[in-house]
Write a protein that holds these residues in place. Sequence first.
Motif, PDB file in Angstrom:
ATOM      1  N   THR A  54       0.828  -1.208   0.000  1.00  0.00           N
ATOM      2  CA  THR A  54       0.000   0.000   0.000  1.00  0.00           C
ATOM      3  C   THR A  54       0.862   1.259   0.000  1.00  0.00           C
ATOM      4  O   THR A  54       0.419   2.312  -0.458  1.00  0.00           O
ATOM      5  CB  THR A  54      -0.927   0.020   1.225  1.00  0.00           C
ATOM      6  OG1 THR A  54      -0.146  -0.048   2.425  1.00  0.00           O
ATOM      7  CG2 THR A  54      -1.888  -1.161   1.195  1.00  0.00           C
ATOM      8  N   SER A  55       2.088   1.156   0.492  1.00  0.00           N
ATOM      9  CA  SER A  55       2.983   2.313   0.532  1.00  0.00           C
ATOM     10  C   SER A  55       3.647   2.578  -0.814  1.00  0.00           C
ATOM     11  O   SER A  55       4.150   3.674  -1.054  1.00  0.00           O
ATOM     12  CB  SER A  55       4.065   2.110   1.601  1.00  0.00           C
ATOM     13  OG  SER A  55       3.493   2.006   2.873  1.00  0.00           O
ATOM     14  N   THR A  56       3.671   1.567  -1.698  1.00  0.00           N
ATOM     15  CA  THR A  56       4.292   1.738  -3.015  1.00  0.00           C
ATOM     16  C   THR A  56       3.277   1.636  -4.149  1.00  0.00           C
ATOM     17  O   THR A  56       3.645   1.532  -5.308  1.00  0.00           O
ATOM     18  CB  THR A  56       5.383   0.671  -3.226  1.00  0.00           C
ATOM     19  OG1 THR A  56       4.787  -0.641  -3.179  1.00  0.00           O
ATOM     20  CG2 THR A  56       6.459   0.765  -2.154  1.00  0.00           C
ATOM     21  N   MET A  57       1.998   1.661  -3.800  1.00  0.00           N
ATOM     22  CA  MET A  57       0.935   1.427  -4.775  1.00  0.00           C
ATOM     23  C   MET A  57       0.998   2.395  -5.955  1.00  0.00           C
ATOM     24  O   MET A  57       0.749   2.017  -7.101  1.00  0.00           O
ATOM     25  CB  MET A  57      -0.426   1.529  -4.078  1.00  0.00           C
ATOM     26  CG  MET A  57      -1.610   1.062  -4.905  1.00  0.00           C
ATOM     27  SD  MET A  57      -1.570  -0.679  -5.404  1.00  0.00           S
ATOM     28  CE  MET A  57      -1.437  -1.507  -3.809  1.00  0.00           C
ATOM     29  N   PHE A  58       1.333   3.652  -5.691  1.00  0.00           N
ATOM     30  CA  PHE A  58       1.333   4.661  -6.755  1.00  0.00           C
ATOM     31  C   PHE A  58       2.730   4.919  -7.325  1.00  0.00           C
ATOM     32  O   PHE A  58       2.926   5.876  -8.069  1.00  0.00           O
ATOM     33  CB  PHE A  58       0.729   5.969  -6.238  1.00  0.00           C
ATOM     34  CG  PHE A  58      -0.742   5.863  -5.927  1.00  0.00           C
ATOM     35  CD1 PHE A  58      -1.662   5.586  -6.922  1.00  0.00           C
ATOM     36  CD2 PHE A  58      -1.205   6.024  -4.633  1.00  0.00           C
ATOM     37  CE1 PHE A  58      -3.017   5.473  -6.639  1.00  0.00           C
ATOM     38  CE2 PHE A  58      -2.559   5.919  -4.330  1.00  0.00           C
ATOM     39  CZ  PHE A  58      -3.469   5.642  -5.348  1.00  0.00           C
ATOM     40  N   ASP A  59       3.682   4.055  -7.000  1.00  0.00           N
ATOM     41  CA  ASP A  59       5.042   4.267  -7.489  1.00  0.00           C
ATOM     42  C   ASP A  59       5.184   3.991  -8.983  1.00  0.00           C
ATOM     43  O   ASP A  59       5.943   4.652  -9.674  1.00  0.00           O
ATOM     44  CB  ASP A  59       6.034   3.384  -6.722  1.00  0.00           C
ATOM     45  CG  ASP A  59       6.312   3.903  -5.319  1.00  0.00           C
ATOM     46  OD1 ASP A  59       5.713   4.935  -4.943  1.00  0.00           O
ATOM     47  OD2 ASP A  59       7.110   3.273  -4.596  1.00  0.00           O
ATOM     48  N   LYS A  60       4.447   2.969  -9.451  1.00  0.00           N
ATOM     49  CA  LYS A  60       4.680   2.545 -10.840  1.00  0.00           C
ATOM     50  C   LYS A  60       3.422   2.152 -11.593  1.00  0.00           C
ATOM     51  O   LYS A  60       3.225   2.582 -12.731  1.00  0.00           O
ATOM     52  CB  LYS A  60       5.658   1.369 -10.840  1.00  0.00           C
ATOM     53  CG  LYS A  60       6.032   0.887 -12.238  1.00  0.00           C
ATOM     54  CD  LYS A  60       7.081  -0.202 -12.185  1.00  0.00           C
ATOM     55  CE  LYS A  60       7.444  -0.659 -13.606  1.00  0.00           C
ATOM     56  NZ  LYS A  60       8.446  -1.751 -13.586  1.00  0.00           N
ATOM     57  N   TYR A  61       2.576   1.352 -10.986  1.00  0.00           N
ATOM     58  CA  TYR A  61       1.504   0.728 -11.738  1.00  0.00           C
ATOM     59  C   TYR A  61       0.135   1.387 -11.580  1.00  0.00           C
ATOM     60  O   TYR A  61      -0.801   1.058 -12.303  1.00  0.00           O
ATOM     61  CB  TYR A  61       1.391  -0.749 -11.373  1.00  0.00           C
ATOM     62  CG  TYR A  61       2.570  -1.559 -11.878  1.00  0.00           C
ATOM     63  CD1 TYR A  61       2.790  -1.711 -13.240  1.00  0.00           C
ATOM     64  CD2 TYR A  61       3.465  -2.135 -10.994  1.00  0.00           C
ATOM     65  CE1 TYR A  61       3.873  -2.429 -13.720  1.00  0.00           C
ATOM     66  CE2 TYR A  61       4.549  -2.871 -11.456  1.00  0.00           C
ATOM     67  CZ  TYR A  61       4.750  -3.016 -12.820  1.00  0.00           C
ATOM     68  OH  TYR A  61       5.825  -3.725 -13.286  1.00  0.00           O
ATOM     69  N   PHE A  62      -0.015   2.291 -10.644  1.00  0.00           N
ATOM     70  CA  PHE A  62      -1.302   2.955 -10.440  1.00  0.00           C
ATOM     71  C   PHE A  62      -1.097   4.463 -10.395  1.00  0.00           C
ATOM     72  O   PHE A  62      -0.087   4.948  -9.878  1.00  0.00           O
ATOM     73  CB  PHE A  62      -1.962   2.474  -9.147  1.00  0.00           C
ATOM     74  CG  PHE A  62      -2.412   1.044  -9.202  1.00  0.00           C
ATOM     75  CD1 PHE A  62      -3.708   0.722  -9.581  1.00  0.00           C
ATOM     76  CD2 PHE A  62      -1.527   0.019  -8.911  1.00  0.00           C
ATOM     77  CE1 PHE A  62      -4.114  -0.601  -9.658  1.00  0.00           C
ATOM     78  CE2 PHE A  62      -1.922  -1.313  -8.985  1.00  0.00           C
ATOM     79  CZ  PHE A  62      -3.218  -1.622  -9.358  1.00  0.00           C
ATOM     80  N   LYS A  63      -2.064   5.195 -10.941  1.00  0.00           N
ATOM     81  CA  LYS A  63      -2.014   6.650 -10.904  1.00  0.00           C
ATOM     82  C   LYS A  63      -3.172   7.159 -10.051  1.00  0.00           C
ATOM     83  O   LYS A  63      -4.236   6.544  -9.983  1.00  0.00           O
ATOM     84  CB  LYS A  63      -2.106   7.235 -12.311  1.00  0.00           C
ATOM     85  CG  LYS A  63      -3.409   6.929 -13.037  1.00  0.00           C
ATOM     86  CD  LYS A  63      -3.425   7.546 -14.435  1.00  0.00           C
ATOM     87  CE  LYS A  63      -4.747   7.241 -15.146  1.00  0.00           C
ATOM     88  NZ  LYS A  63      -4.790   7.844 -16.507  1.00  0.00           N
ATOM     89  N   LYS A  64      -2.957   8.260  -9.393  1.00  0.00           N
ATOM     90  CA  LYS A  64      -3.993   8.854  -8.562  1.00  0.00           C
ATOM     91  C   LYS A  64      -5.029   9.542  -9.448  1.00  0.00           C
ATOM     92  O   LYS A  64      -4.690  10.157 -10.455  1.00  0.00           O
ATOM     93  CB  LYS A  64      -3.383   9.859  -7.580  1.00  0.00           C
ATOM     94  CG  LYS A  64      -2.434   9.237  -6.573  1.00  0.00           C
ATOM     95  CD  LYS A  64      -1.826  10.270  -5.638  1.00  0.00           C
ATOM     96  CE  LYS A  64      -0.855   9.618  -4.663  1.00  0.00           C
ATOM     97  NZ  LYS A  64      -0.232  10.608  -3.741  1.00  0.00           N
ATOM     98  N   ILE A  65      -6.288   9.410  -9.045  1.00  0.00           N
ATOM     99  CA  ILE A  65      -7.385  10.075  -9.743  1.00  0.00           C
ATOM    100  C   ILE A  65      -8.270  10.760  -8.702  1.00  0.00           C
ATOM    101  O   ILE A  65      -8.069  10.572  -7.499  1.00  0.00           O
ATOM    102  CB  ILE A  65      -8.216   9.087 -10.584  1.00  0.00           C
ATOM    103  CG1 ILE A  65      -8.824   7.993  -9.682  1.00  0.00           C
ATOM    104  CG2 ILE A  65      -7.372   8.471 -11.688  1.00  0.00           C
ATOM    105  CD1 ILE A  65      -9.754   7.037 -10.405  1.00  0.00           C
ATOM    106  N   SER A  66      -9.247  11.530  -9.149  1.00  0.00           N
ATOM    107  CA  SER A  66     -10.177  12.154  -8.216  1.00  0.00           C
ATOM    108  C   SER A  66     -11.316  11.188  -7.918  1.00  0.00           C
ATOM    109  O   SER A  66     -11.574  10.245  -8.673  1.00  0.00           O
ATOM    110  CB  SER A  66     -10.739  13.451  -8.798  1.00  0.00           C
ATOM    111  OG  SER A  66     -11.625  13.166  -9.867  1.00  0.00           O
ATOM    112  N   LEU A  67     -12.005  11.426  -6.819  1.00  0.00           N
ATOM    113  CA  LEU A  67     -13.132  10.571  -6.448  1.00  0.00           C
ATOM    114  C   LEU A  67     -14.230  10.637  -7.508  1.00  0.00           C
ATOM    115  O   LEU A  67     -14.947   9.661  -7.738  1.00  0.00           O
ATOM    116  CB  LEU A  67     -13.678  10.997  -5.082  1.00  0.00           C
ATOM    117  CG  LEU A  67     -14.536   9.961  -4.346  1.00  0.00           C
ATOM    118  CD1 LEU A  67     -13.744   8.703  -4.062  1.00  0.00           C
ATOM    119  CD2 LEU A  67     -15.082  10.549  -3.049  1.00  0.00           C
ATOM    120  N   ASN A  68     -14.345  11.770  -8.173  1.00  0.00           N
ATOM    121  CA  ASN A  68     -15.345  11.927  -9.242  1.00  0.00           C
ATOM    122  C   ASN A  68     -15.070  10.991 -10.417  1.00  0.00           C
ATOM    123  O   ASN A  68     -15.982  10.623 -11.153  1.00  0.00           O
ATOM    124  CB  ASN A  68     -15.360  13.362  -9.763  1.00  0.00           C
ATOM    125  CG  ASN A  68     -16.119  14.295  -8.852  1.00  0.00           C
ATOM    126  OD1 ASN A  68     -16.898  13.863  -8.023  1.00  0.00           O
ATOM    127  ND2 ASN A  68     -15.878  15.579  -8.983  1.00  0.00           N
TER     128      ASN A  68
END
Length: 390
Positions: free
Chosen positions: A155-169
Amino acid sequence: MKKISSLIIGILFGITTVVAPIKSVSANTVQNPITRSEAEERALKIINLTWTYDKNKNGNLDPKYASYVTSPSQFDNVTTAQFTGIPYNWGGQDSLDSKSINAPWTNFLDGVNKGAYTGNVNTEAGLGYISGTAGIDCSGFVQAVFNIQDYKISTSTMFDKYFKKISLNELKHMDILNRAGDHVLIFDKWGTLNGISGAYTYESTWEQIFGGIQGTKKYFVTMDDINNGYVPGRYINIVDDSNSSNSSQQSSQSPVKAGQFAQVTKVTYSAYFKAAPSDDAALLGTIPKGTILYLIDQANGWYLVNYNGKTGWVWGELFTSIPSGKYVTINNVYQLNIRSNPSSTASILGVLGKNQYAEVLDYSKDGNWVKIKINGIEGFSSRKYLNYIY
């Protein structure tokens, strides 16, 4: 509530473990795209996996690890039984076609057959994966669902490579909600459970507030919990199915206007219900597809509505007008009696109030009474006090 681990423990789990080191993510691994439906199919296969537990075979652990391991509750007082779902295992990555770091098996079922100790819900020991245990944790489950062929993600490396942050919308079916150092889950759809607003999910979790095993399952997360540190995300290689249209906003123009009733239709599951007429406003909850609402006011393309005792805003392009002749509302009265028969002396079953609507079912023979339905009540009201919506 899910406990938020300390930052130190979260970091340790993300990059190392005392018992078996988790290697850093490879920089050269290429992943294949996956559609949302394919990812869901993988999630459900993991969740619905059936297997046989044998305490004599799968309940033995090296004594030196005993203080670091807690067996999932579904195995309490069980000698042998068939289970559905893979047990939660802190730091584990054993799935249908993946295995935990340095494990002497190829997948979860192979581990069970080879006598692995099944599951570990001790998330406070600070070690991570324990050698000899089989099962999968929350981030391992997410990694398996999207078929990410690489070293263990946390969970601490989730956005390092394979996932990008998006908005709740922007959140769609098969996107994720991640709380670093604590938990990650896969979003299925918005909804309510026992009157509580939130989201239905696919996940591997030790939590059992809403039932199920300590492991992989369909589950639920409340809106309060989502607003307590979860960050929405999307797998970078996800592909929308050709018929996927779970959009919070669409481009077609709505024919509705304030002062009318309208129906939420242009969504797959539900519409976002906002505290203000803005994408950035706080989310009050969701409103299911098919819901009919009275549009109180409008601003910047948003409509003010009242839903479940709360007043908030819904994006206007999600509405369509009500079919003519199908629904009615009261006219020139504060409320209107609903009677058991088309007569002013018949017993009263309920009332139709201001800004409520009722579905038209039938008419009396003389046409002076309308048979209507609202909130499970079916009865007759005087036609002269009713107006058709739209």
